[in-house]
Design an enzyme around this catalytic site. Sequence first.
Site, PDB file in Angstrom:
ATOM      1  N   HIS A  41      13.104  44.394 -26.736  1.00 17.47           N
ATOM      2  CA  HIS A  41      14.198  45.354 -26.914  1.00 17.47           C
ATOM      3  C   HIS A  41      14.495  46.070 -25.609  1.00 17.47           C
ATOM      4  O   HIS A  41      13.600  46.367 -24.836  1.00 17.47           O
ATOM      5  CB  HIS A  41      13.883  46.363 -28.018  1.00 17.47           C
ATOM      6  N   HIS A  68      16.125  49.505 -24.067  1.00 14.09           N
ATOM      7  CA  HIS A  68      16.510  50.886 -24.392  1.00 14.09           C
ATOM      8  C   HIS A  68      17.759  51.261 -23.597  1.00 14.09           C
ATOM      9  O   HIS A  68      17.815  51.028 -22.380  1.00 14.09           O
ATOM     10  CB  HIS A  68      15.409  51.869 -23.972  1.00 14.09           C
TER      11      HIS A  68
HETATM   12  P1  5GP Z   1       8.794  50.656 -27.134  1.00 17.01           P
HETATM   13  O1  5GP Z   1       7.842  51.785 -26.792  1.00 17.01           O
HETATM   14  O2  5GP Z   1       8.110  49.518 -27.856  1.00 17.01           O
HETATM   15  O3  5GP Z   1       9.604  50.211 -25.951  1.00 17.01           O
HETATM   16  O4  5GP Z   1       9.883  51.309 -28.068  1.00 17.01           O
HETATM   17  C1  5GP Z   1       9.944  51.173 -29.444  1.00 17.01           C
HETATM   18  C2  5GP Z   1      11.004  52.134 -29.894  1.00 17.01           C
HETATM   19  O5  5GP Z   1      11.284  51.845 -31.255  1.00 17.01           O
HETATM   20  C3  5GP Z   1      10.583  53.614 -29.833  1.00 17.01           C
HETATM   21  O6  5GP Z   1      11.485  54.330 -29.006  1.00 17.01           O
HETATM   22  C4  5GP Z   1      10.637  54.078 -31.276  1.00 17.01           C
HETATM   23  O7  5GP Z   1      11.131  55.375 -31.427  1.00 17.01           O
HETATM   24  C5  5GP Z   1      11.559  53.051 -31.921  1.00 17.01           C
HETATM   25  N1  5GP Z   1      11.284  52.813 -33.316  1.00 17.01           N
HETATM   26  C6  5GP Z   1      10.056  52.597 -33.888  1.00 17.01           C
HETATM   27  N2  5GP Z   1      10.173  52.396 -35.214  1.00 17.01           N
HETATM   28  C7  5GP Z   1      11.501  52.494 -35.494  1.00 17.01           C
HETATM   29  C8  5GP Z   1      12.235  52.372 -36.720  1.00 17.01           C
HETATM   30  O8  5GP Z   1      11.711  52.144 -37.802  1.00 17.01           O
HETATM   31  N3  5GP Z   1      13.596  52.522 -36.623  1.00 17.01           N
HETATM   32  C9  5GP Z   1      14.212  52.786 -35.439  1.00 17.01           C
HETATM   33  N4  5GP Z   1      15.552  52.930 -35.461  1.00 17.01           N
HETATM   34  N5  5GP Z   1      13.550  52.894 -34.271  1.00 17.01           N
HETATM   35  C10 5GP Z   1      12.199  52.755 -34.302  1.00 17.01           C
END
Ligand code: 5GP
Length: 136
Positions: free
Chosen positions: A99, A101
């Site tokens: 993903h 951001h």
């Molecule tokens: P990472 O740290 O893996 O780059 O980011 C994962 C992101 O996914 C985090 O910013 C977190 O807030 C978001 N996230 C985690 N669970 C959910 C969810 O159930 N729904 C949404 N919309 N975002 C999520």
Amino acid sequence: MTDCLFCKIASGEVPSFKIYEDDVVYAFLDINPVNLGHALVIPKKHHKNLYDLPDETLSHMARETKKLAAAIKEAVSADGINIMMNNDPAAGQIIFHAHVHIIPRFEGDGYKHWKGLELSEEKIKKSAEKIQSILS
Ligand code: 5GP
Ligand code: ZN
């Protein structure tokens, strides 16, 4: 059947605030945003992170990220945008479905994403040489 949260979000099994989708990508708002408008762009197919993404999918994600960033910037009247991708736990990846951001930024919002080490020029030069040798 999949246990992956973002696969479930892309398929609609888990609800999300969708902002865009096409055949390849799905984009939605982060549930725990850095700022209002913080969005995530994911491939609809499961890929773990950057290294696993096919080049065409990555290219498509990049094009859509550019388009979405401009729309988000306008929608929340942001002063700037950070594009970020966490790969592996050491880099902060907690969801192992690739993903990107899109993070709207506002003057003085205090979000810090950079530390800035003071390394010797020699050390920096050596690391550049090592990366070049791996690439060649
Ligand atoms: P990472 O740290 O893996 O780059 O980011 C994962 C992101 O996914 C985090 O910013 C977190 O807030 C978001 N996230 C985690 N669970 C959910 C969810 O159930 N729904 C949404 N919309 N975002 C999520
Ligand atoms: Zn997945």
